[in-house]
Structure formats: structure tokens, C-alpha cells
Design a protein around this motif. Structure first.
Motif, PDB file in Angstrom:
ATOM      1  N   UNK A  13       0.831  -1.213   0.000  1.00 54.74           N
ATOM      2  CA  UNK A  13       0.000   0.000   0.000  1.00 54.74           C
ATOM      3  C   UNK A  13       0.863   1.260   0.000  1.00 54.74           C
ATOM      4  N   UNK A  14       1.946   1.235   0.769  1.00 60.71           N
ATOM      5  CA  UNK A  14       2.834   2.396   0.827  1.00 60.71           C
ATOM      6  C   UNK A  14       3.449   2.685  -0.538  1.00 60.71           C
ATOM      7  N   UNK A  15       3.781   1.655  -1.267  1.00 64.17           N
ATOM      8  CA  UNK A  15       4.367   1.858  -2.598  1.00 64.17           C
ATOM      9  C   UNK A  15       3.383   2.581  -3.509  1.00 64.17           C
TER      10      UNK A  15
ATOM     11  N   UNK B 244       0.722   4.344  -2.472  1.00 68.48           N
ATOM     12  CA  UNK B 244       0.437   5.650  -1.871  1.00 68.48           C
ATOM     13  C   UNK B 244       1.556   6.639  -2.172  1.00 68.48           C
ATOM     14  N   UNK B 245       2.790   6.193  -2.066  1.00 70.03           N
ATOM     15  CA  UNK B 245       3.926   7.086  -2.325  1.00 70.03           C
ATOM     16  C   UNK B 245       3.974   7.542  -3.775  1.00 70.03           C
ATOM     17  N   UNK B 246       3.529   6.691  -4.675  1.00 71.41           N
ATOM     18  CA  UNK B 246       3.472   7.088  -6.078  1.00 71.41           C
ATOM     19  C   UNK B 246       2.522   8.261  -6.248  1.00 71.41           C
ATOM     20  N   UNK B 247       1.330   8.145  -5.658  1.00 71.21           N
ATOM     21  CA  UNK B 247       0.341   9.221  -5.791  1.00 71.21           C
ATOM     22  C   UNK B 247       0.719  10.453  -4.988  1.00 71.21           C
ATOM     23  N   UNK B 248       1.302  10.256  -3.826  1.00 75.68           N
ATOM     24  CA  UNK B 248       1.713  11.401  -3.007  1.00 75.68           C
ATOM     25  C   UNK B 248       2.789  12.201  -3.720  1.00 75.68           C
ATOM     26  N   UNK B 249       3.730  11.514  -4.349  1.00 81.26           N
ATOM     27  CA  UNK B 249       4.786  12.246  -5.050  1.00 81.26           C
ATOM     28  C   UNK B 249       4.221  13.032  -6.235  1.00 81.26           C
ATOM     29  N   UNK B 250       3.171  12.511  -6.849  1.00 79.94           N
ATOM     30  CA  UNK B 250       2.563  13.225  -7.962  1.00 79.94           C
ATOM     31  C   UNK B 250       1.806  14.474  -7.499  1.00 79.94           C
ATOM     32  N   UNK B 251       1.189  14.379  -6.323  1.00 80.49           N
ATOM     33  CA  UNK B 251       0.348  15.481  -5.842  1.00 80.49           C
ATOM     34  C   UNK B 251       0.888  16.123  -4.567  1.00 80.49           C
ATOM     35  N   UNK B 252       2.184  16.066  -4.340  1.00 84.40           N
ATOM     36  CA  UNK B 252       2.763  16.542  -3.085  1.00 84.40           C
ATOM     37  C   UNK B 252       2.604  18.044  -2.873  1.00 84.40           C
ATOM     38  N   UNK B 253       2.470  18.807  -3.892  1.00 88.03           N
ATOM     39  CA  UNK B 253       2.369  20.255  -3.734  1.00 88.03           C
ATOM     40  C   UNK B 253       0.970  20.750  -3.426  1.00 88.03           C
ATOM     41  N   UNK B 254      -0.005  19.876  -3.292  1.00 90.46           N
ATOM     42  CA  UNK B 254      -1.382  20.315  -3.106  1.00 90.46           C
ATOM     43  C   UNK B 254      -1.737  20.703  -1.679  1.00 90.46           C
ATOM     44  N   UNK B 255      -1.013  20.217  -0.678  1.00 95.87           N
ATOM     45  CA  UNK B 255      -1.378  20.558   0.696  1.00 95.87           C
ATOM     46  C   UNK B 255      -0.241  20.345   1.665  1.00 95.87           C
ATOM     47  N   UNK B 256      -0.340  20.981   2.836  1.00 96.25           N
ATOM     48  CA  UNK B 256       0.697  20.815   3.851  1.00 96.25           C
ATOM     49  C   UNK B 256       0.604  19.424   4.483  1.00 96.25           C
ATOM     50  N   UNK B 257       1.734  18.931   4.947  1.00 96.01           N
ATOM     51  CA  UNK B 257       1.733  17.651   5.657  1.00 96.01           C
ATOM     52  C   UNK B 257       2.248  17.878   7.063  1.00 96.01           C
TER      53      UNK B 257
END
Length: 189
Positions: A73-75, A77-90
Motif C-alpha cells: 500500500x505504501x508503494x 500511496x507514495x506514487x500518488x503522493x509524489x505526484x500530488x505533493x504540492x497540493x497541501x501541507x503535511x
């Protein structure tokens, strides 16, 4: 068939060790808690009708599968997070939460230690934990099952899906590596 009390007692006894095993695997306390909870729920729901003697083996297999599922799941999730990382603060509000603090003995009880003993023990455990984390994954897995979970060679081999000889080899290499690393840091065994 395991009674509800046997199942409950088993889960209570294995919880802390399973959490430690999951933390070593995923290196995130919150994720490790989720993994252990998922594994416990799966055991209770799907295998609660099995004999109590089979619960340790079933739980180990479920825990290992749940850890592998987490990495899958992390693999993704990380793919999608890296694509959309600039959309919100973490950020994580509960970053300093440590489940092991709830297991410490209360002050004034017989189980409580002096501050010096606690500090020395914590430092020693931290050194050991760091060295265990440095072990290769299969060695760490075999070592934790054999010596942390108190499983015998056959149970460990079955849970890991390998031969008993492989378990012995992994455990031997892990104990030698840990002994050398700890002796290099001045810890006498």
C-alpha cells in the motif's frame, strides 16, 4: 477451539512483542500500531475457532502478511503522493506519542526502578534496538521470532516460509552480528 478468554489472553500477551516486531519492520509507531490491530482483528474474526495451540503460528503468519500488505500500500500511496505533493501541507500532530510509555510501571510500585537503573536500561535497550534494526530483514525476522516471540525453529520456519536450516543460519548470523556490534560498543555479554 479456543475460548474467548484464551483468545483474549493470547492477544494481550502477544501485543507488545508484535508491536515491537512491526516497528522494526516499518519504522513508524503509528503504522505499527495499525498493523498489529489489523492482525489481531483478522485472527479473532477468521481464526477464533481454531485451537489455542495454533494461535501463535496463525498470528505470526497474519502479522507478516499484514506487514507485507502495508509495504504494498505504501508503494502505491507514495506514487500518488509524489505526484500530488504540492497540493497541501503535511504534518503529524501525534508524532511524539509512544505506546510503550503506557506499559511502564507506576511510581511507587514494586516494579518501579530507580532513575539511574531506568536510564541505564533504556540506554542499553536503545543500543540493542539500533543494532537489531541494522540486521538484514530475514535475519531480523528470524531473530525476533526465535528470541523475542519464543518460537521454536520449526514454528519460525513455517511462519517465515523457509526451511529450518535457513532459520538456524539467519539466527546464527544475527546473534554473531549483534554480539560483535555490542562488544565493539563496550557491552560485555
Amino acid at each position: 477451539m479456543a475460548t474467548d478468554k484464551e483468545l483474549s489472553d493470547f492477544l494481550e500477551n502477544v501485543e507488545r512483542r508484535a508491536f515491537k516486531q512491526a516497528v522494526y519492520a516499518v519504522r513508524k509507531d503509528e503504522s505499527a500500531l495499525d498493523i498489529v490491530q489489523d492482525a489481531m482483528i483478522k485472527l479473532a474474526e477468521k481464526y477464533g475457532d481454531k485451537p489455542a495451540a495454533e494461535l501463535p503460528m496463525l498470528f505470526q503468519r497474519i502479522l507478516q502478511t499484514t506487514i507485507l500488505d502495508y509495504f504494498r500500500r505504501e508503494k502505491v500511496r507514495n506514487t500518488w503522493v509524489s505526484l500530488f505533493s504540492g497540493l497541501g501541507p503535511s504534518g503529524d500532530e501525534h508524532e511524539d506519542f509512544d505506546i510503550l510509555e503506557s506499559y511502564e510501571a507506576e511510581q511507587g510500585t514494586a516494579a518501579a526502578e530507580s532513575s539511574a537503573d531506568q536510564v541505564e536500561r533504556q540506554q542499553m535497550l536503545a543500543l540493542i534496538e539500533n543494532e537489531v534494526q541494522k540486521l538484514p530483514a530475514r535475519q531480523r525476522e528470524a531473530f525476533l521470532m526465535r528470541y523475542w516471540q519464543d518460537m521454536d525453529v520449526a514454528e519460525t520456519a513455517e511462519a517465515m516460509g523457509c526451511s529450518e536450516g535457513s532459520v538456524k543460519t539467519h539466527c546464527s548470523r544475527a546473534t554473531h552480528a549483534l554480539a560483535e556490534a555490542l562488544q565493539a560498543k563496550g557491552i560485555k555479554l
